[in-house]
Design an enzyme around this catalytic site. Structure first.
Site, PDB file in Angstrom:
ATOM      1  CB  SER A  63      -0.906   0.038   1.236  1.00  0.00           C
ATOM      2  OG  SER A  63      -1.666  -1.139   1.328  1.00  0.00           O
TER       3      SER A  63
HETATM    4  N1  SAH Z   1      -0.353  -5.310   4.138  1.00  0.00           N
HETATM    5  C1  SAH Z   1       0.394  -5.519   2.905  1.00  0.00           C
HETATM    6  C2  SAH Z   1      -0.411  -5.164   1.665  1.00  0.00           C
HETATM    7  C3  SAH Z   1      -1.010  -6.330   1.206  1.00  0.00           C
HETATM    8  S1  SAH Z   1      -1.858  -6.456  -0.315  1.00  0.00           S
HETATM    9  C4  SAH Z   1       1.719  -4.828   2.902  1.00  0.00           C
HETATM   10  O1  SAH Z   1       2.000  -4.063   3.841  1.00  0.00           O
HETATM   11  O2  SAH Z   1       2.505  -5.061   1.982  1.00  0.00           O
HETATM   12  C5  SAH Z   1      -3.076  -7.612   0.259  1.00  0.00           C
HETATM   13  C6  SAH Z   1      -2.571  -8.973   0.593  1.00  0.00           C
HETATM   14  O3  SAH Z   1      -3.697  -9.718   1.087  1.00  0.00           O
HETATM   15  C7  SAH Z   1      -2.028  -9.769  -0.581  1.00  0.00           C
HETATM   16  O4  SAH Z   1      -0.748 -10.206  -0.306  1.00  0.00           O
HETATM   17  C8  SAH Z   1      -3.009 -10.936  -0.714  1.00  0.00           C
HETATM   18  O5  SAH Z   1      -2.412 -12.143  -1.140  1.00  0.00           O
HETATM   19  C9  SAH Z   1      -3.536 -11.056   0.701  1.00  0.00           C
HETATM   20  N2  SAH Z   1      -4.811 -11.748   0.871  1.00  0.00           N
HETATM   21  C10 SAH Z   1      -5.909 -11.694   0.089  1.00  0.00           C
HETATM   22  N3  SAH Z   1      -6.889 -12.488   0.589  1.00  0.00           N
HETATM   23  C11 SAH Z   1      -6.391 -13.047   1.730  1.00  0.00           C
HETATM   24  C12 SAH Z   1      -6.903 -13.949   2.698  1.00  0.00           C
HETATM   25  N4  SAH Z   1      -8.136 -14.458   2.612  1.00  0.00           N
HETATM   26  N5  SAH Z   1      -6.108 -14.309   3.721  1.00  0.00           N
HETATM   27  C13 SAH Z   1      -4.847 -13.823   3.828  1.00  0.00           C
HETATM   28  N6  SAH Z   1      -4.304 -12.973   2.942  1.00  0.00           N
HETATM   29  C14 SAH Z   1      -5.067 -12.580   1.909  1.00  0.00           C
END
Ligand code: SAH
Length: 214
Positions: A63
Site C-alpha cells: 500500500s
Molecule cells: N499489508 C500488505 C499489503 C497487502 S496487499 C503490505 O503491507 O505489503 C493484500 C494482501 O492480502 C495480498 O498479499 C493478498 O495475497 C492477501 N490476501 C488476500 N486475501 C487473503 C486472505 N483471505 N487471507 C490472507 N491474505 C489474503
C-alpha cells in the site's frame, strides 16, 4: 539505495503524512523507522518512498505510505495490544504495527509472499511478528481475542469470524465494497456490547480472497 534512506523517509513523513493531517506521534515515529525499501524488489527500491502503491508480485501490492499511516492511526494502537492483520503481503504494514509496540499476528494466503515476508522479519529483526499461511478471512481463532484487527485487502463484507475474534472493547478496520477494487474503508468499533460502524472514505485495495471474502 544511492540516497540516505533515513532522509528520504523523513521527507516522506513530512510531505505525505504530516501534511495530510496525521498527527499520531507513534504512527509518525514508526513510519520514520521502518525501512520501506527493504519490503520491495531491488529494482523498485528507488521508488519505495514515492506517494503510491507498488507491485510485490503475484498481482498484489504494498500500500501507499499514506494509506498505511492512515489505517495505523485509525486503529489507535497502544503498546502491548494484540493486533491481527489479514494480508501480510510484503510485511510492511505488520512492521509498522510492530514498531508501534503491538504484538502482531499476520496471515497471508500466498505462499511465496508469506515466505518472503518471514525472511524480511528475520533479517530486519522483527522477531516477534507471528506469521501464518492460511485463509485469513477465518481469522486466527487459537490466538483470539484481538484488541485490533486490520484487513489490508478488500472484501464484500466484514468476515463474521473476525467480528467474533475482536475483543470488547476493540477496533477493526477493513475495506468493504460490492465491487472489486473499489471499497469504502470501514472502521468497526466494539464497545460494551455495542457495534458502531464508521465510513472513513473511498479506497482501492486488492481482493480479499477466501471463504468469507470473494
Ligand atoms: N499489508 C500488505 C499489503 C497487502 S496487499 C503490505 O503491507 O505489503 C493484500 C494482501 O492480502 C495480498 O498479499 C493478498 O495475497 C492477501 N490476501 C488476500 N486475501 C487473503 C486472505 N483471505 N487471507 C490472507 N491474505 C489474503
Amino acid at each position: 539505495m544511492s540516497v540516505d534512506p533515513k532522509r528520504v523517509r523523513e521527507k516522506m513523513v513530512r510531505e505525505q503524512i504530516e501534511a495530510r493531517g496525521i498527527k499520531d506521534e507513534e504512527v509518525l515515529r514508526a513510519m520514520r523507522r521502518v525501512p520501506r525499501h527493504m519490503f520491495v524488489d531491488e529494482a523498485l527500491q528507488a521508488q519505495a518512498y514515492a506517494d503510491h502503491p507498488l507491485p510485490i508480485g503475484h498481482g498484489q501490492t504494498i500500500s501507499q505510505p499514506y494509506v498505511v499511516a492512515m489505517m495505523s492511526a485509525m486503529l489507535e494502537v497502544k503498546p502491548g495490544m494484540k493486533v491481527l492483520e489479514i494480508g501480510t503481503g510484503s510485511g510492511y504494514q505488520a512492521a509498522v504495527l510492530a514498531e508501534m509496540g503491538a504484538d502482531v499476528y499476520t496471515v497471508e494466503r500466498i505462499k511465496a509472499l508469506y515466505q518472503a515476508a518471514r525472511q524480511r522479519f528475520n533479517q530486519l529483526k522483527y522477531l516477534y511478528v507471528k506469521t501464518k499461511l492460511d485463509d485469513g478471512t477465518a481469522g486466527w481463532p487459537e490466538q483470539a481475542p484481538f484488541d485490533r484487527i486490520l484487513v489490508t485487502a478488500g472484501g464484500p463484507e466484514v468476515p463474521a469470524p473476525l467480528m467474533e475474534q475482536l475483543d470488547d472493547p476493540g477496533i477493526l478496520v477493513i475495506p468493504v465494497g460490492e465491487s472489486k477494487r473499489h471499497q469504502q474503508l470501514l472502521r468497526v468499533i466494539k464497545d460494551r456490547g455495542e457495534i458502531k460502524r464508521e465510513n472513513m472514505g473511498s479506497v482501492a485495495f486488492v481482493d480479499l480472497v477466501g471463504k468469507f471474502g470473494w
